[in-house]
Design an enzyme around this catalytic site. Structure first.
Site, PDB file in Angstrom:
ATOM      1  N   TYR A 186       0.843  -1.198   0.000  1.00 10.20           N
ATOM      2  CA  TYR A 186       0.000   0.000   0.000  1.00 10.20           C
ATOM      3  C   TYR A 186       0.880   1.250   0.000  1.00 10.20           C
ATOM      4  CZ  TYR A 186      -3.562  -3.173   2.063  1.00 10.20           C
ATOM      5  OH  TYR A 186      -4.433  -4.195   2.328  1.00 10.20           O
TER       6      TYR A 186
ATOM      7  N   HIS B  10      -6.387   1.678  -1.190  1.00 11.87           N
ATOM      8  CA  HIS B  10      -6.386   0.247  -1.476  1.00 11.87           C
ATOM      9  C   HIS B  10      -4.963  -0.211  -1.803  1.00 11.87           C
ATOM     10  CE1 HIS B  10     -10.773  -0.301  -1.636  1.00 11.87           C
ATOM     11  NE2 HIS B  10     -10.827   0.894  -2.214  1.00 11.87           N
TER      12      HIS B  10
ATOM     13  N   LYS C  21      -5.230  -5.155  -8.657  1.00 14.35           N
ATOM     14  CA  LYS C  21      -3.850  -5.026  -8.202  1.00 14.35           C
ATOM     15  C   LYS C  21      -2.906  -5.403  -9.339  1.00 14.35           C
ATOM     16  CE  LYS C  21      -5.328  -6.564  -3.657  1.00 14.35           C
ATOM     17  NZ  LYS C  21      -5.958  -5.287  -3.394  1.00 14.35           N
TER      18      LYS C  21
END
Length: 238
Positions: free
Chosen positions: A148, A156, A193
C-alpha cells in the site's frame, strides 16, 4: 494502475502525514520504552501501552490480539515485521522462552530454521519498507505480500507481491509454468492489483547470517496481462 484512494481527502491526509514520519515516531517510542517482544512459534508477541498501540496501528506493524488485559494491548508481529524492527530499525528487543534477549544471529537462526524462505522474504519486505510502502500479508490473494502507498484505511493496496529467488529454482515454486503466470495475473487483475515480482539474487552470499541480506540484490518486475485490443493497429473501415 495507480493508487485508489478511499474517499475524498484521503490523499491529502496521507500527504500531510507521511509514512516515513509515522515509522520514525514509532521507532523513537519503542527505543525510549526499551520495548521487547516474545518469540511465539512463527511470530512475536509485543505488549504495549495505548500510545504505542496507536503508532503500531498507524505504521501498520503487526495485528492487535484481543485479550482480557485492560492496562496493555498485545500485538502479533510476523517474523519479517519483528526482525525489521529489531535488526533494521534497532528499536525492538526480542526474548525467547527463557526470557533472555536474543542476539540478531540467534534470531536469524531461529527464523530461518522455522521458515526456509525467510531470508528472501525478509529481503523483499525490508526492500519495500525502505521505500515507505506499507507491507501486509498477501495470503488471501495467493501471494506473499500486498503493498500500500499508505495506511489501508486511506488507500487500497496497489501491488500483489511475489518473491522469487534467482539461481536456485525458486523455493516457493511459483511462476514455473505459464498456467500459473496466467492464473496469478488474472487473479490480481480481478482485485485491481498489479502483480509485482521481486527477484532476490543472493549474489553467492548464502544465508548464514543476517549481514548476508544487505548484500542481496533485488530486481523488480511488474507482470501485466497482454491485451491484443490495446496493441492492435486501427484500420479504417474495421
Amino acid at each position: 494502475m495507480g493508487p485508489r484512494w478511499k474517499g475524498k481527502g484521503a490523499e491529502v491526509r496521507a500527504q500531510a502525514d507521511p509514512m516515513s514520519e509515522i515509522v520514525s515516531r514509532l521507532k523513537s517510542s519503542l527505543i525510549e520504552s526499551n520495548a521487547h517482544g516474545l518469540l511465539s512459534g512463527c511470530s512475536v508477541l509485543l505488549a504495549v501501552e495505548a500510545d504505542q498501540s496507536d503508532l503500531l496501528n498507524r505504521a501498520c506493524f503487526g495485528r492487535l490480539v484481543v485479550t482480557a488485559e485492560k492496562d496493555k494491548q498485545w500485538f502479533q508481529l510476523s517474523m519479517e515485521e519483528a526482525f525489521y524492527l529489531c535488526y533494521t530499525l534497532k528499536c525492538l528487543g526480542i526474548h525467547g522462552g527463557d526470557n533472555c534477549r536474543k542476539t540478531s544471529e540467534e534470531l536469524w537462526k531461529y527464523m530461518t530454521d522455522n521458515k526456509t524462505t525467510f531470508p528472501e522474504f525478509f529481503k523483499a519486505y525490508s526492500h519495500l519498507r525502505a521505500k515507505n510502502w506499507v507491507v501486509r500479508s498477501g495470503s488471501q490473494y495467493g501471494v506473499e505480500f500486498v503493498a500500500y502507498r499508505h495506511h489501508p484505511s486511506l488507500v487500497h493496496s496497489e501491488y500483489a507481491v511475489l518473491v522469487l529467488t534467482e539461481g536456485d529454482g525458486g523455493k516457493n515454486g511459483r511462476l514455473r509454468v505459464w498456467s500459473d503466470v496466467h492464473c496469478t495475473v488474472r487473479l490480481c487483475g480481478s482485485v485491481a492489483k498489479a502483480l509485482l515480482v521481486l527477484y532476490i539474487n543472493k549474489c553467492g552470499h548464502g544465508d548464514a547470517s543476517p549481514s548476508c541480506v544487505t548484500l542481496y540484490s533485488v530486481e523488480e518486475r511488474v507482470v501485466a496481462r497482454w491485451s491484443p485490443k490495446d496493441c492492435r493497429e486501427d484500420v479504417n473501415g474495421d
